[in-house]
Design a protein around this motif. Structure first.
Motif, PDB file in Angstrom:
ATOM      1  N   ALA A 112      -3.175   0.136  -3.433  1.00 22.87           N
ATOM      2  CA  ALA A 112      -2.760  -1.151  -3.149  1.00 22.87           C
ATOM      3  C   ALA A 112      -2.356  -1.891  -4.288  1.00 22.87           C
ATOM      4  O   ALA A 112      -3.153  -1.810  -5.546  1.00 22.87           O
ATOM      5  CB  ALA A 112      -3.683  -1.911  -2.239  1.00 22.87           C
ATOM      6  N   ARG A 113      -1.275  -2.443  -4.321  1.00 25.02           N
ATOM      7  CA  ARG A 113      -0.773  -3.437  -5.365  1.00 25.02           C
ATOM      8  C   ARG A 113      -0.551  -4.902  -4.858  1.00 25.02           C
ATOM      9  O   ARG A 113       0.102  -4.965  -3.897  1.00 25.02           O
ATOM     10  CB  ARG A 113       0.433  -2.794  -6.132  1.00 25.02           C
ATOM     11  N   ARG A 114      -1.087  -5.840  -5.597  1.00 25.41           N
ATOM     12  CA  ARG A 114      -0.995  -7.043  -5.201  1.00 25.41           C
ATOM     13  C   ARG A 114       0.579  -7.613  -5.261  1.00 25.41           C
ATOM     14  O   ARG A 114       1.105  -7.504  -6.175  1.00 25.41           O
ATOM     15  CB  ARG A 114      -1.831  -8.135  -5.972  1.00 25.41           C
ATOM     16  N   ILE A 115       1.181  -8.256  -4.241  1.00 27.92           N
ATOM     17  CA  ILE A 115       2.570  -8.676  -4.218  1.00 27.92           C
ATOM     18  C   ILE A 115       2.578  -9.942  -4.898  1.00 27.92           C
ATOM     19  O   ILE A 115       1.771 -11.050  -4.478  1.00 27.92           O
ATOM     20  CB  ILE A 115       3.153  -8.823  -2.991  1.00 27.92           C
ATOM     21  N   VAL A 139       1.579   6.288   5.769  1.00 30.53           N
ATOM     22  CA  VAL A 139       1.614   5.879   4.303  1.00 30.53           C
ATOM     23  C   VAL A 139       0.745   6.834   3.613  1.00 30.53           C
ATOM     24  O   VAL A 139       1.358   7.383   2.565  1.00 30.53           O
ATOM     25  CB  VAL A 139       1.077   4.401   4.276  1.00 30.53           C
ATOM     26  N   ALA A 140      -0.340   7.410   3.944  1.00 29.28           N
ATOM     27  CA  ALA A 140      -1.135   8.312   3.243  1.00 29.28           C
ATOM     28  C   ALA A 140      -0.511   9.671   3.327  1.00 29.28           C
ATOM     29  O   ALA A 140      -0.689  10.363   2.369  1.00 29.28           O
ATOM     30  CB  ALA A 140      -2.608   8.310   3.969  1.00 29.28           C
ATOM     31  N   ALA A 155       0.739  -1.221  -0.065  1.00 27.16           N
ATOM     32  CA  ALA A 155       0.147  -0.112  -0.040  1.00 27.16           C
ATOM     33  C   ALA A 155       0.960   1.260   0.058  1.00 27.16           C
ATOM     34  O   ALA A 155       1.736   1.157   0.694  1.00 27.16           O
ATOM     35  CB  ALA A 155      -0.985   0.139   1.134  1.00 27.16           C
ATOM     36  N   GLY A 156       0.307   2.051  -0.673  1.00 29.79           N
ATOM     37  CA  GLY A 156       1.159   3.486  -1.022  1.00 29.79           C
ATOM     38  C   GLY A 156       0.421   4.641  -1.524  1.00 29.79           C
ATOM     39  O   GLY A 156      -1.038   4.385  -1.685  1.00 29.79           O
ATOM     40  N   GLY A 205      -9.449  -1.255   2.782  1.00 30.76           N
ATOM     41  CA  GLY A 205     -10.414  -1.037   1.807  1.00 30.76           C
ATOM     42  C   GLY A 205     -11.073   0.386   1.944  1.00 30.76           C
ATOM     43  O   GLY A 205     -11.494   0.909   0.964  1.00 30.76           O
ATOM     44  N   ALA A 206     -11.371   0.795   3.255  1.00 32.17           N
ATOM     45  CA  ALA A 206     -11.751   2.037   3.590  1.00 32.17           C
ATOM     46  C   ALA A 206     -11.025   3.179   2.853  1.00 32.17           C
ATOM     47  O   ALA A 206     -11.567   4.186   2.197  1.00 32.17           O
ATOM     48  CB  ALA A 206     -11.955   2.621   4.955  1.00 32.17           C
ATOM     49  N   GLU A 207      -9.532   3.074   3.086  1.00 33.86           N
ATOM     50  CA  GLU A 207      -8.823   4.051   2.459  1.00 33.86           C
ATOM     51  C   GLU A 207      -8.543   3.862   0.855  1.00 33.86           C
ATOM     52  O   GLU A 207      -8.577   4.990   0.152  1.00 33.86           O
ATOM     53  CB  GLU A 207      -7.328   3.959   3.168  1.00 33.86           C
TER      54      GLU A 207
END
Length: 311
Positions: free
Chosen positions: A258-261, A233-234, A174-175, A248-250
């Motif tokens: 979010a990027r799947r690893i 992070v935000a 997440a970033g 999910g909320a962010e």
């Protein structure tokens, strides 16, 4: 002197006292006369006093018998009330208290829906939700402080816990930026990250994944509180690694991406745990059924991204 008087003896005694004879009591109670006489004699021996005077016209109570009759009537009434209370509890609304432990990443997803579901289905059941790390929740289960808990990756769990697999979920980087829907683990390991402290089971899981890939996370700071970690992070300070359920909320608000690893895909398994040696109360059984139905629904709706492991 041992005192072994039981409710059956008291019922027989009252039957004789109320009918005035052993023969009449035998017919009412449907017990043979010799058995009634034997139980009466045993009761008198245990109490150390004659309770009835026998004659050709029947029986009459002694002073000791009159005293016992008063108490026996009360005791049998209380016993019947207790029986009725148990039957009402079995047939009536589920009451009592149940305590459920949730890890922080799951608590954000489950707390409100679980409260709503249990309030709607079992309004007389008092619910206590405890949020903490999986290690703490496991210890609280063993101590009896909580009845149920969601834990993660319990392959080496100590004996005595009953475990039921729930969901296998993937982990995401997440970033605030980044290209594409996926990122390789090797690429993720080159980025600065905020992670919880090393005492957290989730941190140990991430470290194990990195070690198997021959690398290490570039940790710029350790932040245990999930809201603060995501806020950092935000704010663009670094990235982090979390399951989708915690993001999910962010993501919906557009504050995080979010990027799947992948290569390899990072996963963890959620299980429902209880103390296997303790019998489950009706409240615990009801809460467990409600929780399992909720997990199934959240996975089906996509709110909890992962592979459902429930049969």
């Amino acid at each position: 002197m041992a005192f072994d008087m039981d409710l059956r003896q008291l019922r027989y005694f009252l039957g004789i006292a109320e009918t005035g004879s052993i023969s009449a009591a035998s017919q009412r109670l449907r017990v043979a006369q010799p058995a009634l006489s034997q139980q009466l004699a045993r009761l008198e021996a245990e109490l150390g006093a004659p309770l009835m005077l026998r004659s050709s016209r029947g029986v009459t109570l002694t002073a000791a018998g009159e005293a016992l009759k008063t108490h026996a009537e009360r005791l049998l009434r209380e016993a019947e009330r207790a029986r009725e209370a148990v039957r009402a509890e079995i047939a009536g609304p589920i009451r009592g208290r149940v305590a459920i432990g949730l890890p922080t990443t799951v608590a954000m997803l489950l707390t409100l829906p679980l409260l709503r579901a249990l309030r709607a289905e079992h309004p007389a059941l008092a619910l206590h939700l405890a949020e903490s790390q999986s290690g703490h929740l496991q210890e609280w289960l063993r101590q009896g402080r909580i009845d149920l808990a969601i834990l993660f990756d319990q392959e080496g769990a100590p004996p005595g816990l009953g475990l039921r697999p729930l969901v296998e979920e993937e982990l995401y980087l997440a970033g605030t930026g980044g290209e594409g829907a996926e990122i390789t683990l090797a690429e993720a390991l080159r980025l600065p990250v905020l992670l919880p402290g090393r005492e957290h089971g989730f941190r140990r899981l991430l470290e194990a994944h990195a070690a198997r890939a021959g690398g290490a996370w570039q940790v710029v700071a350790e932040v245990d509180a999930l809201p603060h970690l995501k806020a950092g992070v935000a704010a663009g300070l670094a990235h982090t690694v979390l399951p989708w359920a915690a993001l999910g909320a962010e993501i919906a608000a557009g504050t995080l991406r979010a990027r799947r690893i992948v290569a390899p895909v990072l996963r963890r398994t959620a299980v429902l745990a209880c103390a296997g040696e303790r019998p489950a109360s009706r409240g615990q059984q009801a809460a467990e059924a409600c929780l399992l139905a909720l997990v199934r629904r959240l996975v089906d709706e996509g709110a909890w991204r992962g592979r459902l492991l429930l049969a």
